[in-house]
Design a protein around this motif. Structure first.
Motif, mmCIF file in Angstrom:
data_model
loop_
_atom_site.group_PDB
_atom_site.id
_atom_site.type_symbol
_atom_site.label_atom_id
_atom_site.label_comp_id
_atom_site.label_asym_id
_atom_site.label_seq_id
_atom_site.Cartn_x
_atom_site.Cartn_y
_atom_site.Cartn_z
ATOM 1 N N LEU A 76 0.820 -1.213 0.000
ATOM 2 C CA LEU A 76 0.000 0.000 0.000
ATOM 3 C C LEU A 76 0.856 1.267 0.000
ATOM 4 O O LEU A 76 0.531 2.243 -0.692
ATOM 5 C CB LEU A 76 -0.950 -0.009 1.198
ATOM 6 C CG LEU A 76 -2.073 -1.047 1.109
ATOM 7 C CD1 LEU A 76 -2.806 -1.157 2.437
ATOM 8 C CD2 LEU A 76 -3.037 -0.719 -0.014
ATOM 9 N N LEU A 77 1.942 1.263 0.748
ATOM 10 C CA LEU A 77 2.845 2.419 0.739
ATOM 11 C C LEU A 77 3.490 2.596 -0.636
ATOM 12 O O LEU A 77 3.557 3.714 -1.166
ATOM 13 C CB LEU A 77 3.921 2.275 1.823
ATOM 14 C CG LEU A 77 3.458 2.511 3.248
ATOM 15 C CD1 LEU A 77 4.491 2.014 4.248
ATOM 16 C CD2 LEU A 77 3.159 3.986 3.479
ATOM 17 N N LEU A 78 3.956 1.515 -1.202
ATOM 18 C CA LEU A 78 4.563 1.572 -2.541
ATOM 19 C C LEU A 78 3.565 2.080 -3.573
ATOM 20 O O LEU A 78 3.863 2.984 -4.360
ATOM 21 C CB LEU A 78 5.075 0.186 -2.939
ATOM 22 C CG LEU A 78 5.681 0.071 -4.336
ATOM 23 C CD1 LEU A 78 6.997 0.841 -4.397
ATOM 24 C CD2 LEU A 78 5.898 -1.387 -4.705
ATOM 25 N N GLY A 79 2.359 1.503 -3.554
ATOM 26 C CA GLY A 79 1.339 1.913 -4.510
ATOM 27 C C GLY A 79 0.920 3.365 -4.338
ATOM 28 O O GLY A 79 0.785 4.103 -5.316
ATOM 29 N N GLY A 80 0.746 3.789 -3.085
ATOM 30 C CA GLY A 80 0.299 5.155 -2.825
ATOM 31 C C GLY A 80 1.362 6.205 -3.084
ATOM 32 O O GLY A 80 1.060 7.313 -3.537
ATOM 33 N N VAL A 81 2.621 5.862 -2.833
ATOM 34 C CA VAL A 81 3.703 6.848 -2.983
ATOM 35 C C VAL A 81 4.326 6.805 -4.373
ATOM 36 O O VAL A 81 4.585 7.848 -4.978
ATOM 37 C CB VAL A 81 4.796 6.620 -1.902
ATOM 38 C CG1 VAL A 81 6.003 7.494 -2.141
ATOM 39 C CG2 VAL A 81 4.231 6.872 -0.512
#
Length: 173
Positions: free
Chosen positions: A65-70
Motif C-alpha cells: 500500500l505504501l509503494l502503490g500510494g507513494v
C-alpha cells in the motif's frame, strides 16, 4: 490527499488493525497457522522464533500500500492506510516484544491500570501452551484479568502449563 483527511484515515487504520490482529491471532495463529505460532508459546532459545515470520507476513500489505500510494500513482489514501498498518506494527512491537516479552532490555515498569491490565491479560494468554483453550487474543484491548482467570477455570485449566518446578500444581485459581 490533504493531511486533515489522511491523518484520520491513518488513526482509523490503527484502530481497525486491532480487530484484524484479534481475528488473525484467534483463528489463524491459533488455527491453521499454529505451526508457526506454537514457537511463541514455548520457551525461546535464541533471539528468533518461527512466529516472527508473522511480522514479515503482516508487513507485506503495508509495504504494497505504501509503494502503490507513494510510487505507483494509486489512490493517495493507500499511503495513509499502509502507514497505519505500519504504525500498528510499531505499537505492537513496542508493547508485545519490548514491554511484555522483554526481547529488548528495558527498565519500564507499568504504572497505569491500563498497562497493568493489558500485560496481565497477555501473560494469561501465554499460560496455555496448546492451540485451543487460550484466552485474550487482542493486543491493545483485553478483558479484565478476573474475567480471563474465571474463563480458564471454567475450562478446567485445559492446556495450562504448571508453574516452574511444580509439574503437579494447578497454576491458576
Amino acid at each position: 490527499m490533504h493531511w486533515t483527511t489522511g491523518l484520520p484515515l491513518f488513526f482509523a487504520t490503527i484502530l481497525a488493525m486491532e480487530l484484524v490482529a484479534y481475528v488473525a491471532h484467534r483463528w489463524v495463529m491459533h488455527g491453521f497457522g499454529w505451526f508457526l505460532h506454537e514457537s511463541h508459546h514455548r520457551p525461546r532459545t535464541g533471539h528468533w522464533e518461527l512466529n516472527d515470520l508473522y511480522a514479515v507476513i503482516f508487513a507485506i500489505p503495508s509495504f504494497i500500500l505504501l509503494l502503490g500510494g507513494v510510487q505507483l500513482g494509486w489512490w493517495p489514501g493507500f499511503t495513509w492506510i499502509g502507514a497505519g498498518i505500519a504504525g500498528y506494527g510499531a505499537i505492537y512491537f513496542g508493547f508485545h516484544d519490548v514491554i511484555v516479552h522483554r526481547r529488548i532490555a528495558t527498565r519500564y515498569l507499568p504504572k497505569s491500570s491500563y498497562m497493568k491490565r493489558i500485560i496481565q491479560a497477555h501473560r494469561l494468554h501465554h499460560v496455555v501452551e496448546t492451540k485451543a483453550g487460550t484466552v485474550s487474543f487482542g493486543f491493545l484491548w483485553a478483558p479484565r484479568p478476573e474475567v480471563l482467570k474465571a474463563e480458564l477455570k471454567r475450562r478446567q485449566h485445559a492446556g495450562v502449563r504448571a508453574p516452574a518446578g511444580r509439574p503437579d500444581a494447578v497454576p491458576i485459581d
